[in-house]
Write a protein that holds these residues in place. Structure first.
Motif, PDB file in Angstrom:
ATOM      1  N   HIS B  94      -2.193  10.424 -12.831  1.00  7.79           N
ATOM      2  CA  HIS B  94      -1.315  10.057 -11.717  1.00  7.79           C
ATOM      3  C   HIS B  94      -0.097  10.975 -11.700  1.00  7.79           C
ATOM      4  CE1 HIS B  94      -0.055   7.055  -8.721  1.00  7.79           C
ATOM      5  NE2 HIS B  94       1.159   7.441  -9.051  1.00  7.79           N
ATOM      6  N   PRO B  95       0.161  11.625 -10.571  1.00  3.92           N
ATOM      7  CA  PRO B  95       1.348  12.482 -10.541  1.00  3.92           C
ATOM      8  C   PRO B  95       2.598  11.608 -10.543  1.00  3.92           C
ATOM      9  CG  PRO B  95       0.454  12.292  -8.358  1.00  3.92           C
ATOM     10  CD  PRO B  95      -0.445  11.483  -9.249  1.00  3.92           C
ATOM     11  N   LEU B  96       3.603  12.009 -11.311  1.00  4.01           N
ATOM     12  CA  LEU B  96       4.812  11.171 -11.362  1.00  4.01           C
ATOM     13  C   LEU B  96       5.782  11.650 -10.280  1.00  4.01           C
ATOM     14  CD1 LEU B  96       5.155  10.738 -15.170  1.00  4.01           C
ATOM     15  CD2 LEU B  96       4.184   9.184 -13.490  1.00  4.01           C
ATOM     16  N   ASP B  97       5.309  11.563  -9.032  1.00  2.00           N
ATOM     17  CA  ASP B  97       6.178  11.996  -7.942  1.00  2.00           C
ATOM     18  C   ASP B  97       6.784  10.797  -7.208  1.00  2.00           C
ATOM     19  OD1 ASP B  97       3.867  11.158  -6.795  1.00  2.00           O
ATOM     20  OD2 ASP B  97       3.523  12.936  -5.588  1.00  2.00           O
ATOM     21  N   CYS B  98       7.091   9.766  -7.979  1.00  2.00           N
ATOM     22  CA  CYS B  98       7.745   8.596  -7.393  1.00  2.00           C
ATOM     23  C   CYS B  98       8.957   8.953  -6.522  1.00  2.00           C
ATOM     24  CB  CYS B  98       8.171   7.622  -8.475  1.00  2.00           C
ATOM     25  SG  CYS B  98       6.809   7.060  -9.473  1.00  2.00           S
ATOM     26  N   PRO B  99       9.764   9.949  -6.893  1.00  2.00           N
ATOM     27  CA  PRO B  99      10.917  10.251  -6.036  1.00  2.00           C
ATOM     28  C   PRO B  99      10.552  10.583  -4.598  1.00  2.00           C
ATOM     29  CG  PRO B  99      11.186  11.333  -8.129  1.00  2.00           C
ATOM     30  CD  PRO B  99       9.838  10.704  -8.147  1.00  2.00           C
ATOM     31  N   ILE B 100       9.362  11.185  -4.387  1.00  2.00           N
ATOM     32  CA  ILE B 100       9.011  11.520  -3.017  1.00  2.00           C
ATOM     33  C   ILE B 100       7.932  10.602  -2.467  1.00  2.00           C
ATOM     34  CG2 ILE B 100       9.695  13.927  -3.177  1.00  2.00           C
ATOM     35  CD1 ILE B 100       6.678  14.551  -3.468  1.00  2.00           C
ATOM     36  N   CYS B 101       7.561   9.585  -3.230  1.00  2.00           N
ATOM     37  CA  CYS B 101       6.479   8.715  -2.785  1.00  2.00           C
ATOM     38  C   CYS B 101       7.067   7.536  -2.019  1.00  2.00           C
ATOM     39  CB  CYS B 101       5.695   8.220  -3.994  1.00  2.00           C
ATOM     40  SG  CYS B 101       4.384   7.076  -3.577  1.00  2.00           S
ATOM     41  N   ASP B 102       6.552   7.301  -0.826  1.00  2.00           N
ATOM     42  CA  ASP B 102       7.087   6.217  -0.019  1.00  2.00           C
ATOM     43  C   ASP B 102       6.724   4.846  -0.555  1.00  2.00           C
ATOM     44  OD1 ASP B 102       8.560   7.432   2.021  1.00  2.00           O
ATOM     45  OD2 ASP B 102       6.712   8.210   2.854  1.00  2.00           O
ATOM     46  N   GLN B 103       5.766   4.793  -1.440  1.00  2.00           N
ATOM     47  CA  GLN B 103       5.377   3.502  -1.988  1.00  2.00           C
ATOM     48  C   GLN B 103       6.358   3.035  -3.068  1.00  2.00           C
ATOM     49  OE1 GLN B 103       2.879   1.976  -0.637  1.00  2.00           O
ATOM     50  NE2 GLN B 103       2.391   0.276  -1.994  1.00  2.00           N
ATOM     51  N   ALA B 104       7.146   3.965  -3.600  1.00  2.00           N
ATOM     52  CA  ALA B 104       8.063   3.618  -4.682  1.00  2.00           C
ATOM     53  C   ALA B 104       8.875   2.398  -4.299  1.00  2.00           C
ATOM     54  CB  ALA B 104       8.981   4.796  -4.979  1.00  2.00           C
ATOM     55  N   GLY B 105       8.928   1.439  -5.207  1.00  2.00           N
ATOM     56  CA  GLY B 105       9.613   0.187  -4.906  1.00  2.00           C
ATOM     57  C   GLY B 105       8.642  -0.910  -4.536  1.00  2.00           C
ATOM     58  N   ASP B 106       7.542  -0.539  -3.842  1.00  2.00           N
ATOM     59  CA  ASP B 106       6.502  -1.516  -3.525  1.00  2.00           C
ATOM     60  C   ASP B 106       5.276  -1.304  -4.402  1.00  2.00           C
ATOM     61  OD1 ASP B 106       8.074  -2.352  -1.454  1.00  2.00           O
ATOM     62  OD2 ASP B 106       7.099  -1.066   0.029  1.00  2.00           O
ATOM     63  N   CYS B 107       5.352  -0.330  -5.282  1.00  2.00           N
ATOM     64  CA  CYS B 107       4.152   0.165  -5.955  1.00  2.00           C
ATOM     65  C   CYS B 107       3.761  -0.759  -7.107  1.00  2.00           C
ATOM     66  CB  CYS B 107       4.421   1.569  -6.469  1.00  2.00           C
ATOM     67  SG  CYS B 107       3.048   2.313  -7.316  1.00  2.00           S
ATOM     68  N   LYS B 108       2.487  -1.163  -7.125  1.00  2.00           N
ATOM     69  CA  LYS B 108       2.022  -2.021  -8.220  1.00  2.00           C
ATOM     70  C   LYS B 108       2.013  -1.262  -9.521  1.00  2.00           C
ATOM     71  CE  LYS B 108      -0.372  -5.747  -6.293  1.00  2.00           C
ATOM     72  NZ  LYS B 108      -1.282  -6.190  -5.309  1.00  2.00           N
TER      73      LYS B 108
END
Lengths: 157, 517, 359
Positions: B94-108
């Motif tokens: 899994h790429p750790l691109d949470c900063p640019i991922c729109d799911q961040a915050g809602d992501c399971k």
């Protein structure tokens, strides 16, 4: 009576302290005035604008945005700084980057220094080390509020 | 009923359910990626493993049926260790691109890593490159690197829409979810559900892409007013910054599970058609084109105009144009006020013209409360422009549909004969400055009340957003108007809230009585 | 004709000396307090880029005050409000005319006394003029038509009137020792030698009187240990409603009083312009040495000595002001009436006894 005499003694001692300070400081002032350099100075005052004070290396000063090697801002608009900012002074607008590895970059990054409290939380929060507060710039007085609203250009430049 | 034990707690559950649901009912959520109540258990993600006494291996909570006396442990060290292992393998690619991922915050994946993981990666290998930013549909983008292979999207497209554009390809570490044909698009009206279904950021909305971050949004439940299905939705709005003005309030709409109405899905029309909440809104009272902030004055002026006609015994020359955008309560109040108390001459209905529906959720009506209006005894009388022209002194119009249905010159020609024209609408249109009085009202998202959907299912709703500007809900306006007219002051004073109006309605109209939840 | 010209010159010279020294007293106060507190003090005021250790600061202050808004509160007694600072200023400034700066200067057969008003009642004149300055306090407090300034004015008046008693009584012993009220006579008496070698200065004959006079005069100047009429940082005082140049006059008056007190201390207790063992023809040391000097040099020595003594007492007063905290009001009154007044009475009695015994 004895108590009052005690007060009187203290009053005399107090004036002796101030006199001592005066005499000692005056001595060094005069030595400096006639050109004799001494290690001790007559005053602890720093002549600020002429002799600027070096800020500590870790002092939190004006923000700057770091750049990638190709000159684009490192920021990826994760908005963690805007989230953590206690004074809500950061505003970022994201744009699509054609590079699928970057994807997101700031088209505008505004720090309203009128509101900024220089807590440094934005620096702590940044996952990309894109924002730093190490410019050493502390003289942030301007003639208008608008000049203190720093945008992407001012922050990277 | 069957007695089981979850984490040494005795619980009685219905026979035939799974461990997952039993635990959920007992308030013990079990982590999962692939399981979704709309589909049969699949058991691919291995995240919901639990320990069951007497069984040698850990079992899948999502598919394991309960038995009498079963002893289940969902949080012991063995289970946590297993979940940590699952997460470690998922995160290996899994790429750790949470900063640019729109799911961040809602992501399971984020949530479970916080709860069960918190390890440093032991994989020093370079992560596989896969397709990123693949256009999947009008509103969808696909990122194969972020995928956790839960197959929810594949199942949705097979089982719900029946189109089956996507499938799972390759094997082992190279497994990926993709469309069958290169560049194939998911272009049905329910594609937006894929983005909501995806537990991680593999399928995301283009509509929400990079707009803001999900943790800035505050959700409020409401009902979608864009067709007469009345799907239950949650409206996610930005609470705003102190210093910077945002272009809009509402950033995203998501479906809320309502088995009797929409299930867990909504259509793309409702999901992405929220711009009406912020754009072209009427926010100020306009009296003869001039802004005035005083509601009381506006209502007094309106009631004085009506009373003048009443004293001249010309109430039959008052016409009202109602709209099926109004809630049950408002239509009921309109009936009380205009029909029973005033006895106005004509009541018309102006609704948006029907459009094509589909066989799933979308209905042909483009207004939410046609069924409610019918149950309340309103007849769908289309606006008779001729009658308006000849036999009307005062015209009260609700909603924007009247002005949308006719050309401005027709309406203005008709207005020449009318003494007083009043428009109550949430939306700013060309008619706003032409009427004598414009009262800004609220769309469904900003008010409380109830709607009856096309199948006769009654649903209450509360305001999901604060009213914009000076706008006010129609029900409160109608009550104030009833009070100001001083016909039955006591009666209207008692009706201080939509709930009180609903109480009154259930007493009078049997349809609503049997529909009380 | 030439007498009048000389008198005019003397008047102007004394006044200019007084005002210029007062102006630089503000600079001295800033610098001295700074040095006492390990600071540098005002050093930025420049004149075409020249900064001489802040010597232009008083002018900068004066110019600033001139250009500030001269604000008169509504409902104030406008005339009296405007008059009050001038009353205080005038009666303080006029006192300097009674102070002797030196002995007689002989120029071309003419004898010029280096003193403007050599009157019999010199001490009384100065006490009387000081009493008039109370009006400045009282009128400004009342005319501002603010209850706080009125209270400040009343506080100030009570303090000044109370300490005038001690001030007057403390000088009686001195007048008994040097049987004159005339300043020039008192200074000349102090020029005589005791036991043939010790200058007969007032402080040696009247140590108690000196202490009482010092404290009472400090109180008269209304500065820090006794600044209850107007404590800038805490207490709303009598000239709160003044601004600009009128406020500046009050400030200036307060510094003039410091200088005046230094002059009085010098003249009454420290031998005035006398340099020890300097006679009109030169030094005659008690151990037998002699250093004869021309007349002009002697007068110059005297004037310099007078100025040195005055500046020393200014320094001392500023030191006191920047060292001690303020009195409480009841302590102030206790100190004046229960300590200084009895002490000065004791001083009178003791002086009388000693004089009788020594006769």
């Amino acid at each position: 009576m004895i108590k009052q005499f005690g007060y009187f003694l203290e009053i005399v001692k107090g004036s002796l302290i101030t006199t001592r300070h005066f005499v000692v400081n005056m001595f060094f002032h005069i030595l400096n005035l006639v050109g004799i350099k001494t290690k001790r100075k007559g005053a602890v005052t720093r002549q600020y604008p002429e002799a600027p004070i070096e800020v500590a290396r870790r002092h939190r000063s004006l923000h700057r945005l770091m750049l990638r090697e190709d000159g684009k801002p490192r920021c990826v608009v994760c908005m963690l700084c805007a989230t953590v900012c206690p004074s809500e002074c950061i505003f970022i607008e994201a744009t699509e980057d054609p590079d699928p590895e970057i994807q997101k970059y700031p088209s505008n990054f505004i720090i309203d220094l009128n509101r900024c409290c220089f807590c440094g939380f934005c620096v702590e929060a940044c996952p990309e080390d894109a924002i730093r507060m190490d410019t050493g710039e502390v003289e942030l007085a301007r003639y208008s509020r608008g000049d203190l609203v720093y945008d992407l250009e001012k922050l990277t430049g | 009923m069957v007695k089981i034990y979850i984490n040494d707690r005795e619980i009685e559950v219905k026979e035939g359910t799974t461990v997952f649901h039993a635990a959920l009912d007992a308030g013990i959520p079990i982590p999962h990626f692939c399981y979704h109540p709309a589909f049969a258990p699949e058991g691919t993600c291995r995240m919901c493993l639990v320990e069951v006494e007497g069984m040698p291996k850990l079992e899948l909570a999502c598919s394991l049926q309960i038995r009498e006396g079963m002893k289940i442990f969902t949080q012991n060290e063995r289970v946590r260790e297993a979940r940590r292992g699952v997460l470690e393998f998922l995160l290996a690619e899994h790429p750790l691109d949470c900063p640019i991922c729109d799911q961040a915050g809602d992501c399971k994946l984020q949530d479970y890593y916080e709860e069960y993981g918190l390890f440093d990666s032991r994989f020093s290998e370079v992560k596989d490159k896969r397709g990123k930013k693949i256009r999947l549909g009008k509103y969808l983008l696909h990122d194969q690197e972020r995928c956790v292979l839960c197959r929810r999207c594949v199942r949705f497209l097979r089982e719900v829409t029946g189109t089956g554009e996507m499938g799972v390809f390759e094997r082992g570490g190279h497994t990926k979810v993709d469309t069958y044909e290169e560049g194939q698009q998911v272009d049905n009206n329910y594609s937006g559900n894929l983005a909501q279904l995806c537990p991680v950021g593999a399928i995301t909305d283009t509509d929400f892409r990079f707009q803001t971050r999900s943790w800035f949004l505050e959700a409020g439940e409401s009902i979608c007013p864009l067709c007469s299905r009345g799907c239950r939705i949650t409206i996610q709005a930005h609470r705003g910054f102190a210093r910077f003005k945002l272009p809009k309030r509402v950033y995203r709409i998501k479906a809320v599970d309502d088995p009797l109405v929409n299930g867990p899905w909504i259509c793309d029309k409702g999901r992405y058609g929220y711009s009406y909440l912020d754009e072209n809104r009427a926010t100020r009272i306009l009296k003869k084109g001039e802004s005035s902030p005083d509601w009381q004055e506006a209502i007094d002026w309106l009631s004085a105009s009506i009373l003048r006609l009443k004293h001249r015994n010309r109430l039959e020359r008052v016409s009202v144009v109602l709209s099926s955008r109004l809630s049950n309560e408002e239509l009921f109040l309109a009936k009380k006020l205009f029909k029973d108390d005033l006895g106005v001459g004509r009541v018309f209905f102006a609704d948006a013209p029907p459009e094509e529906g589909d066989d799933m959720l979308l209905t042909p009506d483009r207004v939410p409360n046609t069924r409610g209006a019918r149950e309340l005894g309103w007849e769908d009388v289309p606006v008779d422009m001729e009658a308006l022209n000849r036999e009307t002194d005062l015209l009260l119009m609700f909603g924007p549909d009247f002005e949308n249905a006719h050309s401005l010159s027709d309406i203005l020609g008709c207005f020449e004969q009318i003494e007083t024209t009043v428009l109550l609408t949430p939306f700013d249109g060309s008619l706003s400055s032409q009427v004598d009085l414009l009262l800004p009202t609220t769309p469904v998202a900003e008010k409380a009340g109830s709607l009856t959907n096309i199948d006769g299912v009654l649903r209450n709703f509360q305001p999901a957003l604060p009213a914009l500007g000076h706008s006010r809900a129609e029900w409160s306006l109608l009550i104030d108007l009833g009070k100001a007219l001083d016909l039955r002051f006591q009666y209207y004073s008692r009706l201080s809230s939509p709930e009180a109006v609903f109480q009154e309605m259930t007493g009078e109209i049997p349809f609503f009585e049997k529909n009380v939840e | 004709m030439s007498d009048i010209l000389i008198l005019l010159i003397k008047i102007v010279a004394a006044l200019v000396w007084f005002l210029v020294l007062t102006l630089y007293l503000t600079w001295l106060e800033r610098k001295e307090s700074a040095i006492m507190q390990d600071r540098i003090g005002a050093n930025r005021a420049d004149f075409f880029g020249i900064r001489v250790i802040g010597l232009f600061q008083p002018f900068a202050d004066a110019i600033k005050m001139m250009f500030k808004e001269d604000f008169t509160p509504t409902f104030s007694r406008r005339f009296i409000h405007n008059l009050a600072p001038f009353v205080a200023f005038f009666f303080t400034a006029v006192t300097v005319q009674a102070i002797p700066f030196g002995d007689v200067l002989r120029v071309g057969g003419k004898e010029i006394k280096l003193q403007v008003l050599d009157i019999d009642v010199g001490i009384l004149f100065i006490l009387a003029m000081l009493s008039f300055t109370v009006y400045g306090v009282l009128l400004s407090g009342w005319a501002s038509n603010s209850r706080w300034t009125l209270l400040g004015g009343l506080r100030g008046t009570a303090q000044l009137v109370s300490y005038e008693v001690a001030l007057g009584l403390s000088l009686i012993g001195l007048v008994m020792v040097f049987p004159s009220l005339r300043f020039s006579s008192i200074v000349n008496y102090q020029g005589e030698l005791l036991f043939g070698w010790l200058p007969q200065w007032g402080i040696l004959l009247q140590p108690l009187g000196f202490i009482v006079f010092l404290f009472a005069s400090l109180a008269e100047s209304e500065r820090v240990p006794f600044d209850l009429p107007e404590g800038e940082s805490e207490i709303v005082g009598f000239f709160t409603e003044y601004s600009g140049l009128k406020w500046g006059l009050y400030m200036f008056t307060s510094f003039m009083k410091v200088l005046l007190i230094a002059c009085l201390l010098t003249t009454l207790f420290f031998g005035g312009y006398h340099v020890p063992w300097l006679n009109p023809d030169g030094f005659h040391f008690p151990w037998g040495g002699e250093w004869l000097l021309p007349h002009g040099i002697v007068v110059l020595f005297q004037i310099i000595m007078f100025n040195v003594k005055v500046i020393f007492f200014c320094w001392l007063q500023i030191l006191i002001r920047w060292t001690y905290p303020r009195f409480r009001y009841d302590q102030l009154m206790d100190f004046g009436w229960k300590f200084l007044v009895p002490l000065s009475v004791i001083n009178i009695v003791a002086t009388a006894i000693v004089m009788t015994l020594l006769k």
